[in-house]
Design a protein around this motif. Structure first.
Motif, PDB file in Angstrom:
ATOM      1  N   TYR A   2      -8.300 -15.851 -11.816  1.00 39.70           N
ATOM      2  CA  TYR A   2      -7.214 -15.018 -11.284  1.00 39.70           C
ATOM      3  C   TYR A   2      -7.393 -14.712  -9.784  1.00 39.70           C
ATOM      4  O   TYR A   2      -7.227 -13.594  -9.313  1.00 39.70           O
ATOM      5  N   LEU A   3      -7.791 -15.726  -9.044  1.00 39.33           N
ATOM      6  CA  LEU A   3      -8.091 -15.524  -7.615  1.00 39.33           C
ATOM      7  C   LEU A   3      -6.879 -15.041  -6.839  1.00 39.33           C
ATOM      8  O   LEU A   3      -6.975 -14.114  -6.009  1.00 39.33           O
ATOM      9  N   SER A   4      -5.727 -15.629  -7.088  1.00 33.34           N
ATOM     10  CA  SER A   4      -4.550 -15.251  -6.286  1.00 33.34           C
ATOM     11  C   SER A   4      -4.141 -13.807  -6.537  1.00 33.34           C
ATOM     12  O   SER A   4      -3.755 -13.075  -5.606  1.00 33.34           O
ATOM     13  N   TRP A   5      -4.201 -13.392  -7.802  1.00 35.16           N
ATOM     14  CA  TRP A   5      -3.857 -11.997  -8.083  1.00 35.16           C
ATOM     15  C   TRP A   5      -4.859 -11.007  -7.472  1.00 35.16           C
ATOM     16  O   TRP A   5      -4.460  -9.943  -6.974  1.00 35.16           O
ATOM     17  N   LEU A   6      -6.109 -11.365  -7.509  1.00 33.79           N
ATOM     18  CA  LEU A   6      -7.123 -10.485  -6.914  1.00 33.79           C
ATOM     19  C   LEU A   6      -6.967 -10.409  -5.398  1.00 33.79           C
ATOM     20  O   LEU A   6      -7.151  -9.337  -4.793  1.00 33.79           O
ATOM     21  N   LEU A   7      -6.633 -11.557  -4.769  1.00 38.36           N
ATOM     22  CA  LEU A   7      -6.409 -11.519  -3.317  1.00 38.36           C
ATOM     23  C   LEU A   7      -5.181 -10.677  -2.969  1.00 38.36           C
ATOM     24  O   LEU A   7      -5.178  -9.929  -1.988  1.00 38.36           O
ATOM     25  N   LEU A   8      -4.130 -10.789  -3.790  1.00 36.89           N
ATOM     26  CA  LEU A   8      -2.940  -9.956  -3.554  1.00 36.89           C
ATOM     27  C   LEU A   8      -3.272  -8.477  -3.685  1.00 36.89           C
ATOM     28  O   LEU A   8      -2.818  -7.638  -2.893  1.00 36.89           O
ATOM     29  N   ALA A   9      -4.091  -8.146  -4.693  1.00 34.73           N
ATOM     30  CA  ALA A   9      -4.503  -6.745  -4.877  1.00 34.73           C
ATOM     31  C   ALA A   9      -5.305  -6.248  -3.669  1.00 34.73           C
ATOM     32  O   ALA A   9      -5.156  -5.111  -3.210  1.00 34.73           O
ATOM     33  N   SER A  10      -6.183  -7.107  -3.124  1.00 36.34           N
ATOM     34  CA  SER A  10      -6.978  -6.724  -1.947  1.00 36.34           C
ATOM     35  C   SER A  10      -6.093  -6.454  -0.735  1.00 36.34           C
ATOM     36  O   SER A  10      -6.296  -5.494   0.014  1.00 36.34           O
ATOM     37  N   VAL A  11      -5.072  -7.328  -0.567  1.00 36.18           N
ATOM     38  CA  VAL A  11      -4.157  -7.132   0.569  1.00 36.18           C
ATOM     39  C   VAL A  11      -3.376  -5.835   0.411  1.00 36.18           C
ATOM     40  O   VAL A  11      -3.149  -5.091   1.367  1.00 36.18           O
ATOM     41  N   LEU A  12      -2.951  -5.546  -0.840  1.00 34.76           N
ATOM     42  CA  LEU A  12      -2.220  -4.298  -1.084  1.00 34.76           C
ATOM     43  C   LEU A  12      -3.109  -3.082  -0.818  1.00 34.76           C
ATOM     44  O   LEU A  12      -2.650  -2.051  -0.276  1.00 34.76           O
ATOM     45  N   VAL A  13      -4.377  -3.165  -1.187  1.00 34.74           N
ATOM     46  CA  VAL A  13      -5.311  -2.059  -0.904  1.00 34.74           C
ATOM     47  C   VAL A  13      -5.463  -1.864   0.609  1.00 34.74           C
ATOM     48  O   VAL A  13      -5.477  -0.742   1.125  1.00 34.74           O
ATOM     49  N   ALA A  14      -5.605  -2.973   1.331  1.00 31.40           N
ATOM     50  CA  ALA A  14      -5.721  -2.880   2.795  1.00 31.40           C
ATOM     51  C   ALA A  14      -4.460  -2.273   3.402  1.00 31.40           C
ATOM     52  O   ALA A  14      -4.523  -1.436   4.322  1.00 31.40           O
ATOM     53  N   LEU A  15      -3.288  -2.660   2.866  1.00 28.10           N
ATOM     54  CA  LEU A  15      -2.026  -2.110   3.381  1.00 28.10           C
ATOM     55  C   LEU A  15      -1.929  -0.617   3.075  1.00 28.10           C
ATOM     56  O   LEU A  15      -1.510   0.174   3.934  1.00 28.10           O
ATOM     57  N   ALA A  16      -2.334  -0.211   1.871  1.00 27.30           N
ATOM     58  CA  ALA A  16      -2.312   1.213   1.498  1.00 27.30           C
ATOM     59  C   ALA A  16      -3.263   2.013   2.385  1.00 27.30           C
ATOM     60  O   ALA A  16      -2.968   3.143   2.803  1.00 27.30           O
ATOM     61  N   TRP A  17      -4.436   1.413   2.680  1.00 28.40           N
ATOM     62  CA  TRP A  17      -5.403   2.110   3.542  1.00 28.40           C
ATOM     63  C   TRP A  17      -4.826   2.320   4.948  1.00 28.40           C
ATOM     64  O   TRP A  17      -5.002   3.386   5.561  1.00 28.40           O
ATOM     65  N   ASN A  18      -4.118   1.306   5.468  1.00 25.38           N
ATOM     66  CA  ASN A  18      -3.482   1.439   6.791  1.00 25.38           C
ATOM     67  C   ASN A  18      -2.357   2.474   6.764  1.00 25.38           C
ATOM     68  O   ASN A  18      -2.194   3.262   7.707  1.00 25.38           O
ATOM     69  N   PHE A  19      -1.563   2.484   5.632  1.00 29.82           N
ATOM     70  CA  PHE A  19      -0.512   3.498   5.514  1.00 29.82           C
ATOM     71  C   PHE A  19      -1.117   4.907   5.509  1.00 29.82           C
ATOM     72  O   PHE A  19      -0.583   5.832   6.132  1.00 29.82           O
ATOM     73  N   TYR A  20      -2.236   5.058   4.820  1.00 31.40           N
ATOM     74  CA  TYR A  20      -2.905   6.359   4.759  1.00 31.40           C
ATOM     75  C   TYR A  20      -3.338   6.830   6.142  1.00 31.40           C
ATOM     76  O   TYR A  20      -3.132   7.997   6.512  1.00 31.40           O
ATOM     77  N   ASN A  21      -3.929   5.917   6.921  1.00 32.76           N
ATOM     78  CA  ASN A  21      -4.353   6.282   8.275  1.00 32.76           C
ATOM     79  C   ASN A  21      -3.160   6.567   9.199  1.00 32.76           C
ATOM     80  O   ASN A  21      -3.224   7.419  10.077  1.00 32.76           O
ATOM     81  N   GLN A  22      -2.045   5.861   8.978  1.00 34.04           N
ATOM     82  CA  GLN A  22      -0.839   6.160   9.757  1.00 34.04           C
ATOM     83  C   GLN A  22      -0.335   7.569   9.469  1.00 34.04           C
ATOM     84  O   GLN A  22       0.089   8.294  10.379  1.00 34.04           O
ATOM     85  N   LEU A  23      -0.392   7.961   8.177  1.00 37.77           N
ATOM     86  CA  LEU A  23       0.008   9.318   7.828  1.00 37.77           C
ATOM     87  C   LEU A  23      -0.916  10.354   8.454  1.00 37.77           C
ATOM     88  O   LEU A  23      -0.473  11.415   8.912  1.00 37.77           O
TER      89      LEU A  23
END
Length: 440
Positions: free
Chosen positions: A30-51
């Motif tokens: 399930y490499l592609s799904w795990l990579l997508l999850a990692s990208v979403l986590v990175a995006l959420a972390w950036n959204f958190y810092n923007q807030l």
């Protein structure tokens, strides 16, 4: 030490987010799904810092930024340093503006700053006093609404400020206006009160006109008799009359020149030291003999003198003041007039007074009596040799002694000339007693 972001650091941070997903994908699939999850986590972390950043900028507004990690740490720190620099620049700008306004308030001129259209956005205190502005009520007002003179309006509309504009305001002051571009879209107007300068120029013109007039008559007489002597030989009574008239006119010119020199010396004298003892009773003793001689028995002259009343001051100036007042009383009152000279101590100080029961002086003349060359009766002044400088000398001599001449007169009753020297200028009685004992 923190450094600015770079592509290398951003790629490394993205790799850190993707590495666990890559590792787990190789193990469990399930490499592609795990990579997508990692990208979403990175995006959420950036959204958190923007807030967090938005909350700090708009809500918290504290001096220090919130803690940041990874690529957000140099961003938070960079914003903090930029905020510090801006705050420092604002402080420097505030100090600069404060210094400018403080300097403008210290200027001896009125300063007004306007837009190029003429709307006022700042003025100093002297502008409020001299031009009648009200601050901050007049902020934003058009200057032509406050200075309503056609010449001033035309001066601004021409936009040619190479020469200043001088206006005679309604408050009887002469004001010189200078306008100059201050910065882009702004004008700086400087207004200077030149009333005293105008008065001095007028006084100078009047002075030269009066001196020329006073010298013209005796010089004309002398020139006429000299021409007569050159054309024919004068003998007998004609010669005696010519010599007597020339001597009289020469004496008149000499007296005028001496009075002019005395007045000039008093006017230009620096502030005098008030430590010289002046024996006014002794001066009045000499003036008493001179006044009786000058009167030739035509006046009743009496002196009331406090023999112990001495003062501190300048002897030459005080002698000029009292002698001119005594001589004026003798020269400018008719025969039979009773003249009284008084030198007494009063609660206000040492008072000198010359009074007479002569014809008096009309009220409209009194304010101008101390002007140079001003004479109430010019015909009588010509007969007595009066130049109109005596009371001007008195006025300036008294001004150096913190005193002024007071003139009281009632037509048909008499006139009084009074001045009072301050109590602090009176010589203590103990000092006079010690001087007398040493003399004995």
């Amino acid at each position: 030490m923190l450094e600015r972001l770079s592509w290398t650091r951003l790629l490394l941070e993205l790799a850190l987010f993707c590495f666990p997903a890559l590792l787990l994908g190789l193990i469990f699939g399930y490499l592609s799904w795990l990579l997508l999850a990692s990208v979403l986590v990175a995006l959420a972390w950036n959204f958190y810092n923007q807030l967090k950043l938005s909350h700090w900028l708009w809500v918290d507004r504290s001096m220090t930024p919130p803690p940041g990690h990874g690529s957000w740490e140099p961003l938070f720190y960079g914003l903090y340093k930029m905020q510090q620099r801006n705050r420092h620049r604002r402080r420097e700008l505030a100090i600069l503006i404060k210094r400018f306004r403080s300097g403008a308030e210290s200027l001896p001129d009125a300063v007004v700053m306007t837009t190029i259209e003429g709307n006022i956005f700042w003025c100093n205190g002297l502008a409020q006093h001299l031009l009648g502005f009200r601050w901050p009520e007049d902020n934003g007002q058009h200057i032509l609404n406050l200075i309503r003179y056609p010449e001033f309006s035309q001066y601004l509309q021409q936009q040619s400020f190479l020469k200043p504009l001088t206006l005679h305001l309604n408050n009887e002051r002469f004001v010189e206006f200078r306008v100059m571009p201050y910065s882009e879209g702004q004008l700086l107007m400087v207004a200077r009160d030149v009333t005293q300068k105008r008065q001095l120029e007028g006084a100078r013109r009047n002075f030269f006109a009066n001196v020329s007039h006073e010298l013209r008559t005796p010089l004309t007489v002398l020139q006429g008799y000299l021409e007569m002597m050159s054309d024919e030989a004068l003998e007998g009574s004609v010669r005696d009359k010519a010599l007597s008239t020339m001597q009289e006119q020469t004496k008149r010119m000499d007296g005028l020149v001496k009075q002019l020199l005395t007045l000039s010396r008093i006017e230009t004298a620096p502030s005098i030291a008030m430590n010289q003892k002046v024996d006014i009773p002794r001066i009045l003793g000499v003036l008493q003999r001179e006044a009786h001689s000058l009167s030739a028995g035509n006046h009743q002259i009496s002196f009331r003198v406090n023999e112990d009343l001495q003062v501190f001051g300048n002897e030459d100036q005080l002698h000029s003041a009292v002698s001119n007042l005594v001589y004026n009383a003798v020269n400018h009152t008719p025969k039979g007039t009773h003249i009284e000279i008084s030198w007494q101590q009063t609660p206000l100080g040492a008072q000198f007074q010359v009074s007479d029961n002569g014809p008096g002086i009309a009220a409209e003349h009194i304010p101008r009596l101390t002007e140079r060359f001003y004479r109430v009766d010019k015909s009588r002044s010509q007969q007595t040799g009066g130049s109109g400088l005596g009371l001007a000398i008195v006025k300036h001599a008294l001004s150096h002694h913190d005193s002024r001449l007071e003139i009281l007169s009632d037509p048909g009753i008499g006139t009084r000339f009074i001045f009072t020297l301050p109590k602090r200028l009176i010589v203590p009685a103990t000092s006079i007693d010690n001087k007398v004992k040493m003399g004995e």
